[in-house]
Design a protein around this motif. Sequence first.
Motif, PDB file in Angstrom:
ATOM      1  N   UNK A  57       0.844  -1.167   0.246  1.00 61.79           N
ATOM      2  CA  UNK A  57      -0.054  -0.001  -0.014  1.00 61.79           C
ATOM      3  C   UNK A  57       1.014   1.042   0.011  1.00 61.79           C
ATOM      4  N   UNK A  58       0.602   2.129   0.867  1.00 61.77           N
ATOM      5  CA  UNK A  58       1.396   3.462   0.927  1.00 61.77           C
ATOM      6  C   UNK A  58       0.715   4.442  -0.187  1.00 61.77           C
ATOM      7  N   UNK A  59       1.623   5.328  -0.257  1.00 59.19           N
ATOM      8  CA  UNK A  59       1.149   6.443  -0.955  1.00 59.19           C
ATOM      9  C   UNK A  59       0.878   6.332  -2.508  1.00 59.19           C
ATOM     10  N   UNK A  60       1.519   5.235  -3.120  1.00 59.37           N
ATOM     11  CA  UNK A  60       1.356   5.064  -4.439  1.00 59.37           C
ATOM     12  C   UNK A  60       0.194   4.048  -4.788  1.00 59.37           C
ATOM     13  N   UNK A  61      -0.478   3.584  -3.746  1.00 56.91           N
ATOM     14  CA  UNK A  61      -1.598   2.710  -3.908  1.00 56.91           C
ATOM     15  C   UNK A  61      -2.729   3.345  -4.875  1.00 56.91           C
ATOM     16  N   UNK A  62      -3.325   2.753  -5.713  1.00 56.80           N
ATOM     17  CA  UNK A  62      -4.565   3.131  -6.294  1.00 56.80           C
ATOM     18  C   UNK A  62      -5.470   2.055  -6.928  1.00 56.80           C
ATOM     19  N   UNK A  63      -6.620   2.317  -7.465  1.00 55.00           N
ATOM     20  CA  UNK A  63      -7.354   1.343  -8.180  1.00 55.00           C
ATOM     21  C   UNK A  63      -6.890   1.076  -9.408  1.00 55.00           C
ATOM     22  N   UNK A  90      -3.180  11.670 -13.128  1.00 55.17           N
ATOM     23  CA  UNK A  90      -3.444  13.045 -13.629  1.00 55.17           C
ATOM     24  C   UNK A  90      -3.178  14.042 -12.855  1.00 55.17           C
ATOM     25  N   UNK A  91      -2.344  15.179 -13.365  1.00 54.09           N
ATOM     26  CA  UNK A  91      -1.870  16.255 -12.437  1.00 54.09           C
ATOM     27  C   UNK A  91      -2.791  17.273 -12.501  1.00 54.09           C
ATOM     28  N   UNK A  92      -2.594  18.323 -11.338  1.00 55.52           N
ATOM     29  CA  UNK A  92      -3.261  19.166 -11.326  1.00 55.52           C
ATOM     30  C   UNK A  92      -3.872  20.095 -12.642  1.00 55.52           C
ATOM     31  N   UNK A  93      -3.025  20.156 -13.714  1.00 53.84           N
ATOM     32  CA  UNK A  93      -3.192  20.754 -14.941  1.00 53.84           C
ATOM     33  C   UNK A  93      -4.093  20.253 -15.953  1.00 53.84           C
ATOM     34  N   UNK A  94      -4.264  18.930 -15.291  1.00 54.62           N
ATOM     35  CA  UNK A  94      -5.358  18.054 -16.062  1.00 54.62           C
ATOM     36  C   UNK A  94      -4.574  17.094 -17.277  1.00 54.62           C
ATOM     37  N   UNK A  95      -3.209  17.071 -17.142  1.00 55.64           N
ATOM     38  CA  UNK A  95      -2.396  16.246 -17.908  1.00 55.64           C
ATOM     39  C   UNK A  95      -1.896  14.797 -17.166  1.00 55.64           C
ATOM     40  N   UNK A  96      -1.903  13.812 -17.953  1.00 51.14           N
ATOM     41  CA  UNK A  96      -1.730  12.590 -17.564  1.00 51.14           C
ATOM     42  C   UNK A  96      -0.053  12.096 -17.624  1.00 51.14           C
ATOM     43  N   UNK A  97       0.646  11.569 -16.624  1.00 52.92           N
ATOM     44  CA  UNK A  97       1.840  11.475 -16.726  1.00 52.92           C
ATOM     45  C   UNK A  97       2.074   9.756 -16.061  1.00 52.92           C
ATOM     46  N   UNK A  98       2.969   8.943 -16.635  1.00 56.17           N
ATOM     47  CA  UNK A  98       3.059   7.766 -16.143  1.00 56.17           C
ATOM     48  C   UNK A  98       4.299   7.573 -15.281  1.00 56.17           C
ATOM     49  N   UNK A  99       4.248   6.915 -14.152  1.00 56.25           N
ATOM     50  CA  UNK A  99       5.290   6.934 -13.277  1.00 56.25           C
ATOM     51  C   UNK A  99       5.645   5.538 -12.857  1.00 56.25           C
ATOM     52  N   UNK A 128       6.075  13.056  -8.458  1.00 56.22           N
ATOM     53  CA  UNK A 128       5.271  11.555  -8.474  1.00 56.22           C
ATOM     54  C   UNK A 128       4.752  11.575  -7.329  1.00 56.22           C
ATOM     55  N   UNK A 129       5.131  11.965  -6.193  1.00 59.13           N
ATOM     56  CA  UNK A 129       4.683  11.973  -4.793  1.00 59.13           C
ATOM     57  C   UNK A 129       3.481  12.972  -4.612  1.00 59.13           C
ATOM     58  N   UNK A 130       3.201  13.801  -5.506  1.00 59.06           N
ATOM     59  CA  UNK A 130       2.109  14.861  -5.063  1.00 59.06           C
ATOM     60  C   UNK A 130       0.946  14.446  -4.711  1.00 59.06           C
ATOM     61  N   UNK A 131       0.550  13.321  -5.200  1.00 54.53           N
ATOM     62  CA  UNK A 131      -0.589  12.554  -4.734  1.00 54.53           C
ATOM     63  C   UNK A 131      -0.958  12.294  -3.481  1.00 54.53           C
ATOM     64  N   UNK A 132       0.242  12.138  -2.755  1.00 51.30           N
ATOM     65  CA  UNK A 132       0.179  12.272  -1.286  1.00 51.30           C
ATOM     66  C   UNK A 132      -0.235  13.140  -0.572  1.00 51.30           C
TER      67      UNK A 132
END
Length: 235
Positions: A57-63, A90-99, A128-132
């Motif tokens: 788990x941790x901050x990178x877990x997602x569906x 998805x970043x705050x500006x609406x773009x998608x980036x793969x990590x 890439x940790x911004x989601x946290x």
Amino acid sequence: MTQRKLHKLSRSLKDIALRNNVASRLRKRAIVRFAEKVGFVYFGSVDQHHDDHHIIRGLTVSSSHRDDHYSVGSFDGYDVSLVDRLDTIESLDGNYKTHNWLIFEIDLHSSADVPHIFLGAHTHKNSSYAKLFTAFPALQPIPLGTFEKYSNEFTKRYSLFATPSHFIEVERYFTTEITRTIAAHFWPLAVEISEGVLYIYADNQTITTRLLETMLKNGLWLADQLDSQARLFSS
């Protein structure tokens, strides 16, 4: 086909391409060799929605994340799991980036309720940790120095994040001596402690045997330090 479905299909095809290129095969080779060397059991790719396994788990877990090269074992008395995780965010500006994250999960021995902590570079709020920080907006950088002065090497590279009510407690766990070692040996790895588990992260890096060995060694050292500090507090 709707725009949303087209976008999902594009993401899926991109994920497949990323996982089958030369770099992906090199990542697999490095992790398989490492697992054999340290005696871990290698499971390969696992599906969080169908396979019966423990999810890191941790901050990178997602569906939507994809996990490859899942491996588990025990080392120096600690239960350790390893995974190579891919996700498109998805970043705050609406773009998608793969990590890509290489993650070591280490179960702490102490039963102490260590607060949620993130240790990362000053720039990690925009990485890439911004989601946290979106999921846990209460996490704030700790103004270090309540008990002792921290080294310039550490404060120039890293920030410690926690909720304000835990600032002092976190400083007791991450002493100047501990952070001095972190500054010298962990960079550019990131660390998270959550619900009795320590996570060591390397994001978007080339996987080598040396990187894997460094992450395991550093993670076990920090787990032992945290457990020792917890025992000190409870005595």
